[in-house]
Motif scaffolding. Structure first.
Motif, mmCIF file in Angstrom:
data_model
loop_
_atom_site.group_PDB
_atom_site.id
_atom_site.type_symbol
_atom_site.label_atom_id
_atom_site.label_comp_id
_atom_site.label_asym_id
_atom_site.label_seq_id
_atom_site.Cartn_x
_atom_site.Cartn_y
_atom_site.Cartn_z
ATOM 1 N N MET A 1 0.839 -1.191 0.000
ATOM 2 C CA MET A 1 0.000 0.000 0.000
ATOM 3 C C MET A 1 0.877 1.244 0.000
ATOM 4 O O MET A 1 1.886 1.278 0.686
ATOM 5 N N ARG A 2 0.464 2.254 -0.715
ATOM 6 C CA ARG A 2 1.146 3.548 -0.724
ATOM 7 C C ARG A 2 0.508 4.383 0.381
ATOM 8 O O ARG A 2 -0.674 4.719 0.301
ATOM 9 N N LEU A 3 1.282 4.707 1.421
ATOM 10 C CA LEU A 3 0.716 5.304 2.629
ATOM 11 C C LEU A 3 1.427 6.590 3.039
ATOM 12 O O LEU A 3 2.609 6.783 2.752
ATOM 13 N N PHE A 4 0.678 7.434 3.745
ATOM 14 C CA PHE A 4 1.262 8.586 4.411
ATOM 15 C C PHE A 4 0.421 8.919 5.640
ATOM 16 O O PHE A 4 -0.750 8.557 5.719
ATOM 17 N N LEU B 1 2.202 14.555 7.219
ATOM 18 C CA LEU B 1 3.111 14.500 8.362
ATOM 19 C C LEU B 1 4.349 13.679 8.016
ATOM 20 O O LEU B 1 5.471 14.067 8.324
ATOM 21 N N ALA B 2 4.135 12.525 7.401
ATOM 22 C CA ALA B 2 5.229 11.648 6.983
ATOM 23 C C ALA B 2 4.752 10.850 5.782
ATOM 24 O O ALA B 2 3.644 10.313 5.792
ATOM 25 N N PHE B 3 5.593 10.773 4.754
ATOM 26 C CA PHE B 3 5.274 9.987 3.572
ATOM 27 C C PHE B 3 6.029 8.668 3.670
ATOM 28 O O PHE B 3 7.249 8.656 3.822
ATOM 29 N N TYR B 4 5.289 7.563 3.604
ATOM 30 C CA TYR B 4 5.887 6.235 3.755
ATOM 31 C C TYR B 4 6.128 5.527 2.427
ATOM 32 O O TYR B 4 6.896 4.578 2.370
ATOM 33 N N ALA C 1 5.482 10.929 13.648
ATOM 34 C CA ALA C 1 4.958 10.061 12.585
ATOM 35 C C ALA C 1 6.100 9.504 11.746
ATOM 36 O O ALA C 1 6.079 8.334 11.340
ATOM 37 N N GLU C 2 7.123 10.317 11.503
ATOM 38 C CA GLU C 2 8.294 9.833 10.766
ATOM 39 C C GLU C 2 9.024 8.775 11.584
ATOM 40 O O GLU C 2 9.401 7.719 11.068
ATOM 41 N N ALA C 3 9.222 9.042 12.872
ATOM 42 C CA ALA C 3 9.889 8.075 13.748
ATOM 43 C C ALA C 3 9.106 6.767 13.810
ATOM 44 O O ALA C 3 9.699 5.679 13.834
ATOM 45 N N GLY D 1 11.062 1.918 4.939
ATOM 46 C CA GLY D 1 12.203 2.625 4.341
ATOM 47 C C GLY D 1 11.830 4.074 4.075
ATOM 48 O O GLY D 1 11.125 4.369 3.112
ATOM 49 N N MET D 2 12.302 4.977 4.924
ATOM 50 C CA MET D 2 11.870 6.379 4.870
ATOM 51 C C MET D 2 12.765 7.284 4.030
ATOM 52 O O MET D 2 12.417 8.423 3.797
ATOM 53 N N GLY D 3 13.921 6.817 3.633
ATOM 54 C CA GLY D 3 14.825 7.703 2.911
ATOM 55 C C GLY D 3 15.430 8.715 3.874
ATOM 56 O O GLY D 3 15.358 8.560 5.092
#
Length: 190
Positions: A1-4, A45-48, A107-109, A117-119
């Motif tokens: 799934m493409r999530l954020f 907030l964060a792109f996954y 959210a990134e953490a 894999g967040m880059g």
């Protein structure tokens, strides 16, 4: 799934922004931009990116904890700007932007700790994308018009995990589809 992970503006705030976006679309050159549809308006907030299904439960649990650690806060849509020489035109945020930034960091953490894999980490810039362009476009008139925009303040009460489905039909102007797949109350309320 493409999530954020995102904060979604409530309907009455989106109504205000829709009025402003309609006004912007009357400016010269507006047809050179691809305007985002109202269902796509959000503060990321964060792109996954693409997340394996088996990581989603852990990501969800960690997002729930991140939401629980933060209290509801005041936010408004205000002003705007651009990224990439007009490749993205956005509305900005006002109010408790430090609380929004902290929620974004959490959210990134959560993604990193769940194994997503967040880059590389980028400094968070609160924005809600209104339009995009494949090429550099002079959007200064739009940015100046947005400088005067100030929406009403609302209380952000939840963090939302959103699934993004990119267009596949090839039909010009088709928008991505967004579907909330998880919601967590800030501060554990609700």
């Amino acid at each position: 799934m493409r999530l954020f992970a995102a904060v979604l503006p409530p309907d009455d705030i989106a109504d205000e922004l829709a009025t402003e976006a309609a006004r912007l679309r009357t400016l010269p050159g507006a047809d050179a931009l691809r305007w985002t549809g109202r269902p796509g308006w959000h503060f990321t907030l964060a792109f996954y990116g693409e997340v394996d299904d088996d990581l989603v439960p852990e990501l969800s649990a960690r997002l729930g904890r991140a939401a629980h650690r933060g209290a509801p806060f005041a936010l408004a849509v205000r002003g705007g700007g651009q990224f990439g020489h007009g490749r993205a035109l956005w509305a900005g945020a006002a109010g408790d932007v430090p609380a929004l930034r902290l929620l974004a960091d959490r959210a990134e953490a959560a993604g990193r700790k769940a194994g997503v894999g967040m880059g590389e980490h980028r400094r968070y810039k609160a924005h809600l994308t209104l339009a995009r362009s494949r090429e550099a476009v002079d959007v200064q008139a739009y940015v100046e018009a947005l400088d005067a925009f100030e929406g009403r303040t609302w209380t952000v009460e939840e963090l939302v995990l959103v699934r993004s489905s990119l267009p596949r039909s090839g039909v010009p102007g088709e928008q991505p589809r967004y579907e909330p797949v998880g919601r967590w109350a800030l501060g554990g309320a609700g």
